[in-house]
Write a protein that holds these residues in place. Sequence first.
Motif, PDB file in Angstrom:
ATOM      1  N   PHE A   1     -16.061   0.547  20.632  1.00 44.59           N
ATOM      2  CA  PHE A   1     -14.942   1.841  20.681  1.00 44.59           C
ATOM      3  C   PHE A   1     -15.766   3.274  20.477  1.00 44.59           C
ATOM      4  CE2 PHE A   1     -11.988  -1.901  20.171  1.00 44.59           C
ATOM      5  CZ  PHE A   1     -11.500  -1.918  21.188  1.00 44.59           C
ATOM      6  N   TYR A   2     -16.684   3.217  19.713  1.00 46.90           N
ATOM      7  CA  TYR A   2     -17.006   4.735  19.214  1.00 46.90           C
ATOM      8  C   TYR A   2     -18.242   4.965  20.185  1.00 46.90           C
ATOM      9  CZ  TYR A   2     -14.558   4.403  14.920  1.00 46.90           C
ATOM     10  OH  TYR A   2     -13.535   4.417  13.958  1.00 46.90           O
TER      11      TYR A   2
ATOM     12  N   ARG B   1     -15.537   9.496  19.886  1.00 50.57           N
ATOM     13  CA  ARG B   1     -16.370   9.324  20.988  1.00 50.57           C
ATOM     14  C   ARG B   1     -17.621   9.951  21.174  1.00 50.57           C
ATOM     15  NH1 ARG B   1     -11.913  10.247  26.021  1.00 50.57           N
ATOM     16  NH2 ARG B   1     -10.277   8.567  25.647  1.00 50.57           N
ATOM     17  N   GLY B   2     -17.979  10.729  19.965  1.00 53.84           N
ATOM     18  CA  GLY B   2     -19.242  11.382  20.104  1.00 53.84           C
ATOM     19  C   GLY B   2     -20.465  10.653  19.537  1.00 53.84           C
ATOM     20  N   PRO B   3     -21.507  11.119  19.189  1.00 56.31           N
ATOM     21  CA  PRO B   3     -22.579  10.511  18.407  1.00 56.31           C
ATOM     22  C   PRO B   3     -22.067  10.172  17.203  1.00 56.31           C
ATOM     23  CG  PRO B   3     -23.125  12.738  18.650  1.00 56.31           C
ATOM     24  CD  PRO B   3     -21.807  12.541  19.454  1.00 56.31           C
TER      25      PRO B   3
ATOM     26  N   ASN C   1     -19.209  11.009  14.244  1.00 59.59           N
ATOM     27  CA  ASN C   1     -18.494  10.071  13.677  1.00 59.59           C
ATOM     28  C   ASN C   1     -18.218  10.356  12.094  1.00 59.59           C
ATOM     29  OD1 ASN C   1     -19.374   7.275  15.760  1.00 59.59           O
ATOM     30  ND2 ASN C   1     -18.353   9.142  16.251  1.00 59.59           N
ATOM     31  N   VAL C   2     -19.411  10.310  11.461  1.00 61.03           N
ATOM     32  CA  VAL C   2     -19.908  10.426  10.133  1.00 61.03           C
ATOM     33  C   VAL C   2     -19.205  11.945   9.563  1.00 61.03           C
ATOM     34  CG1 VAL C   2     -21.397  10.341   8.122  1.00 61.03           C
ATOM     35  CG2 VAL C   2     -21.872   8.906  10.034  1.00 61.03           C
TER      36      VAL C   2
ATOM     37  N   GLY D   1     -18.100   3.719  23.686  1.00 67.25           N
ATOM     38  CA  GLY D   1     -17.320   4.894  23.826  1.00 67.25           C
ATOM     39  C   GLY D   1     -15.844   4.696  24.323  1.00 67.25           C
ATOM     40  N   GLN D   2     -15.308   3.493  23.900  1.00 71.21           N
ATOM     41  CA  GLN D   2     -14.087   3.071  24.523  1.00 71.21           C
ATOM     42  C   GLN D   2     -12.831   3.607  23.505  1.00 71.21           C
ATOM     43  OE1 GLN D   2     -13.499   1.565  27.636  1.00 71.21           O
ATOM     44  NE2 GLN D   2     -15.572   2.231  27.674  1.00 71.21           N
TER      45      GLN D   2
END
Length: 374
Positions: free
Chosen positions: A306-307, A167-169, A173-174, A312-313
Amino acid sequence: MLGILVANLPGFALPGAAYFSPAAWGGTSRADIAAWALTFVLVEGKMRGLFAMLFGASMLLVIQRADARGENGAALHLRRMGTLFAIGCAHAYGVWSGDILSLYAMVGCVALIFTGAGTRLLLFAATAAFVLTLLNGVALLGLGDVLERVFGRSTPAALAREIAALRGPWRANVAWRWHEEAGPLTAFLANGPETLGYMLLGMAGLRTGFLTGTWPRRRYGAIAAVALGLTLPIDGVLAWRTNAHQFDAHAVVLASFVLTPPLRPLTVIGYAALLLCVAREGRVADAGRVALSNYLLCSIAATALFYGWGAGQFARWDRATLYVLLPPAWFAMLTWSRWWRARFTHGPAEWAWRCATQRRWIALRRKRCERDAI
């Protein structure tokens, strides 16, 4: 690609443990369990197998055509696989960890050994690869605590870390994928044998004419009826058993990695026969001709929803609700593929892959006469 999206939706939207177990996340209502069961029976592993089967056939075609032009088909193939591996790694770490392109690239290099093999040898080698897949599945049953962490309900702390990261930037995610997810080599060791088996089946299917659509429709229909009629009911029983055991990690692994893999090749052949019987041309064929572009676009669109770098879901939807996305996604995939194919010779990702492989600029837009013919 339409079926792969069905399989991938939980992977895009829910924590990793939920892919195999609704008990881990995503809800356990009747609708959620039904959504999981239908995916398990009709889709899980089957669409990926069909994709790998077609990949093996197309790989053989590319090599044969290059050799016929007087080029070195093997060298061209290895350049294609090297480029695909780079695309896959960029996809895996930059977009979504469920990438299969890097796996296909590595397995494709191994499959090169079999491009001169006859049909019998291809089928024998494919069978050996599927036996090795079964042995890998049996070995999973002895992993103990790891089994529960990966295929069971995980832990609240692990789930919270994954949800917060995704859910973060984009950078978070990476970082999560880089530190926590399995890399291409692990995927190759775990899924390489099964993927190789399907690629070899695809080569055999091309050599026999099965995948070229030259067999009578009645024969394709009979193969589909027998193959699917035998295997899908067994998968249904395994889904019932897994649910009855409340998605215990041992039951999940037994169903997904031990008991269904021996059935999947027959199911995949049945699906291929069904498609060749009913969908040889039209929008489905157009979508298939830009499969790489569709695959990457699905990942980008889904992670945008979703990310955290998008809407951000992540981990906010229950499993059953996810599938309301399928009709508009399928419509978009089929519509844009037809529109694009009417104007351009290759999909955008296919074109970039080909240019990088051949190290030259390739014309993309169709000529007027070609558009009129389509």
